[in-house]
Design a protein around this motif. Sequence first.
Motif, PDB file in Angstrom:
ATOM      1  N   ALA A   1      13.565 -27.474 -40.401  1.00 12.99           N
ATOM      2  CA  ALA A   1      13.123 -27.642 -41.788  1.00 12.99           C
ATOM      3  C   ALA A   1      13.177 -26.344 -42.574  1.00 12.99           C
ATOM      4  CB  ALA A   1      11.703 -28.206 -41.817  1.00 12.99           C
ATOM      5  N   MET A   2      13.040 -25.201 -41.895  1.00  9.90           N
ATOM      6  CA  MET A   2      13.044 -23.905 -42.564  1.00  9.90           C
ATOM      7  C   MET A   2      14.418 -23.262 -42.581  1.00  9.90           C
ATOM      8  SD  MET A   2       9.909 -23.482 -43.549  1.00  9.90           S
ATOM      9  CE  MET A   2       9.744 -21.737 -43.891  1.00  9.90           C
ATOM     10  N   GLY A   3      15.238 -23.568 -41.575  1.00  8.77           N
ATOM     11  CA  GLY A   3      16.562 -22.966 -41.480  1.00  8.77           C
ATOM     12  C   GLY A   3      16.533 -21.612 -40.835  1.00  8.77           C
ATOM     13  N   ILE A   4      15.664 -20.743 -41.338  1.00  4.79           N
ATOM     14  CA  ILE A   4      15.563 -19.382 -40.839  1.00  4.79           C
ATOM     15  C   ILE A   4      14.117 -18.936 -40.953  1.00  4.79           C
ATOM     16  CG2 ILE A   4      16.182 -18.418 -43.115  1.00  4.79           C
ATOM     17  CD1 ILE A   4      17.636 -16.160 -41.580  1.00  4.79           C
ATOM     18  N   ALA A   5      13.608 -18.283 -39.916  1.00  4.61           N
ATOM     19  CA  ALA A   5      12.208 -17.880 -39.902  1.00  4.61           C
ATOM     20  C   ALA A   5      12.025 -16.706 -38.958  1.00  4.61           C
ATOM     21  CB  ALA A   5      11.314 -19.045 -39.471  1.00  4.61           C
ATOM     22  N   ARG A   6      10.940 -15.990 -39.145  1.00  2.00           N
ATOM     23  CA  ARG A   6      10.572 -14.933 -38.217  1.00  2.00           C
ATOM     24  C   ARG A   6      10.282 -15.532 -36.849  1.00  2.00           C
ATOM     25  NH1 ARG A   6      11.847  -9.679 -39.247  1.00  2.00           N
ATOM     26  NH2 ARG A   6      11.174  -9.009 -41.328  1.00  2.00           N
ATOM     27  N   SER A   7      10.451 -14.731 -35.806  1.00  2.00           N
ATOM     28  CA  SER A   7      10.225 -15.223 -34.448  1.00  2.00           C
ATOM     29  C   SER A   7       8.790 -15.663 -34.224  1.00  2.00           C
ATOM     30  CB  SER A   7      10.603 -14.145 -33.426  1.00  2.00           C
ATOM     31  OG  SER A   7      11.985 -13.865 -33.496  1.00  2.00           O
ATOM     32  N   GLY A   8       7.856 -15.036 -34.890  1.00  3.97           N
ATOM     33  CA  GLY A   8       6.450 -15.397 -34.729  1.00  3.97           C
ATOM     34  C   GLY A   8       5.675 -15.054 -35.972  1.00  3.97           C
ATOM     35  N   GLY A   9       4.400 -15.474 -35.960  1.00  4.23           N
ATOM     36  CA  GLY A   9       3.525 -15.096 -37.057  1.00  4.23           C
ATOM     37  C   GLY A   9       3.716 -15.878 -38.328  1.00  4.23           C
ATOM     38  N   GLN A  10       4.016 -17.188 -38.246  1.00  2.00           N
ATOM     39  CA  GLN A  10       4.083 -17.994 -39.453  1.00  2.00           C
ATOM     40  C   GLN A  10       2.712 -17.997 -40.124  1.00  2.00           C
ATOM     41  OE1 GLN A  10       7.197 -18.592 -39.746  1.00  2.00           O
ATOM     42  NE2 GLN A  10       7.576 -18.130 -37.608  1.00  2.00           N
ATOM     43  N   GLN A  11       2.686 -18.168 -41.428  1.00  2.00           N
ATOM     44  CA  GLN A  11       1.441 -17.995 -42.167  1.00  2.00           C
ATOM     45  C   GLN A  11       0.651 -19.288 -42.350  1.00  2.00           C
ATOM     46  OE1 GLN A  11       2.079 -15.788 -45.765  1.00  2.00           O
ATOM     47  NE2 GLN A  11       2.581 -13.922 -44.677  1.00  2.00           N
ATOM     48  N   ASP A  12       1.064 -20.373 -41.758  1.00  2.00           N
ATOM     49  CA  ASP A  12       0.311 -21.616 -41.830  1.00  2.00           C
ATOM     50  C   ASP A  12      -0.131 -21.988 -40.423  1.00  2.00           C
ATOM     51  OD1 ASP A  12      -0.713 -24.138 -42.073  1.00  2.00           O
ATOM     52  OD2 ASP A  12       0.864 -24.894 -43.362  1.00  2.00           O
ATOM     53  N   PRO A  13      -1.451 -21.992 -40.141  1.00  2.00           N
ATOM     54  CA  PRO A  13      -1.906 -22.241 -38.772  1.00  2.00           C
ATOM     55  C   PRO A  13      -1.574 -23.633 -38.259  1.00  2.00           C
ATOM     56  CG  PRO A  13      -3.747 -22.238 -40.310  1.00  2.00           C
ATOM     57  CD  PRO A  13      -2.558 -21.733 -41.066  1.00  2.00           C
ATOM     58  N   ARG A  14      -1.162 -24.545 -39.160  1.00  2.00           N
ATOM     59  CA  ARG A  14      -0.790 -25.881 -38.699  1.00  2.00           C
ATOM     60  C   ARG A  14       0.647 -25.939 -38.204  1.00  2.00           C
ATOM     61  NH1 ARG A  14      -3.050 -28.163 -44.274  1.00  2.00           N
ATOM     62  NH2 ARG A  14      -1.879 -26.307 -44.828  1.00  2.00           N
ATOM     63  N   GLU A  15       1.380 -24.862 -38.391  1.00  2.00           N
ATOM     64  CA  GLU A  15       2.760 -24.786 -37.944  1.00  2.00           C
ATOM     65  C   GLU A  15       2.827 -24.042 -36.614  1.00  2.00           C
ATOM     66  OE1 GLU A  15       4.839 -26.481 -39.399  1.00  2.00           O
ATOM     67  OE2 GLU A  15       4.677 -26.410 -41.568  1.00  2.00           O
ATOM     68  N   PRO A  16       3.924 -24.232 -35.856  1.00  2.00           N
ATOM     69  CA  PRO A  16       4.088 -23.448 -34.623  1.00  2.00           C
ATOM     70  C   PRO A  16       4.058 -21.958 -34.947  1.00  2.00           C
ATOM     71  CG  PRO A  16       5.712 -25.219 -34.756  1.00  2.00           C
ATOM     72  CD  PRO A  16       5.035 -25.159 -36.100  1.00  2.00           C
TER      73      PRO A  16
END
Length: 369
Positions: free
Chosen positions: A217-232
Amino acid sequence: MAGSPITLTRPQARAIAVRAPLLTAARPAGLLPLVDHLGSLQIEHTAYVAPTAHVVAWSRLGRSYDPAELDDAVVSGDLVEFLMRLVPARDMALYRAEMANWPGDEPLREWQEDGAEWLAANDDCRLDILARLTDEGPTAASDFPDTTIVPWRSSGWTNDKNVNAVLAMMVRRGEVAVAGREGQAVLYDLAERVYPDDPVPALEVARTARAARFLSAMGIARSGGQQDPREPLVINEIGVPARIEGLRGIWRVDPTYLTDAPFLPRAALLSPLDRLVFDRKRTAELFDFDYKLEMYTPKDKRRWGYWAMPVLYGDELVGKLDAQTDRDAGRLRVHALHWDVDPSRAMMDAVQHEIDDLAAWLGVRRSDG
């Protein structure tokens, strides 16, 4: 997916970030395919323009989108509410695997231990809720008596909201679920009556699947540390590792978008909570876009407006639209269009067309100034 990191230019990375959440001219086939791809729609009832779930759908589907479709999808059970998101029912088994792991991985953090101890101290209240739901079915939170022994304490708006705190933990434990709404009132029922009875995978299998859905859904993302706790929070082993020119660190890319398929640009007006801009750090890094939701900012300190909508043009975020729906007057009041760039005539025309389309979809007349 292992291997040496590939290198992407910033425009290449932006194109992937726009293509993945279906914000190009290649529009999705309908509401359910859209939500299935995005993984969820966030629930936010602020209707300064329109509730965010509807704005997200309109921004992809255009004025053909009927908000009644979303209501029908919830009533039919195709979409399920979980943690203020509408999630495809078929994905709930992945979330239920995490629920079975409540309060979290060992060693527990202090706040997790405190929550588990607090719920244990109020186990009679939890059992009272389960008994009432078993006998009576969907029930509003306000209809449960407060039989807690130890009050809930926090520094925020949840302070002393004892029953709400118990229900929130029971949702995370997979015991109860949101069964619907009556106006703004949330109705709860036993989770087994709400969620599909699909086999629940092992926790690590579920986490890997959710990470893959997220990256798709994002296409590209950082390896860790997403800013929404409901996401992986970690997607280290998913997708292709990549470096982006001018940015530090390793990103992960869904290989689906590493193709020579043409990028089909268009203009779009986004909810402030849209996937493309929700992670403000990612937005700043990829798009060099300075943005915050200012609804909680004092009026005299706002730069762009209470519910300013990010403006997308092609693979760039180019401005913010400060607009408000005045239902009583039947108007979409356009207070300001704040450009971050020097717009071309084509850009201005495309964005103005989107504003007109927004007014038409809302069923009101546009009014500038």
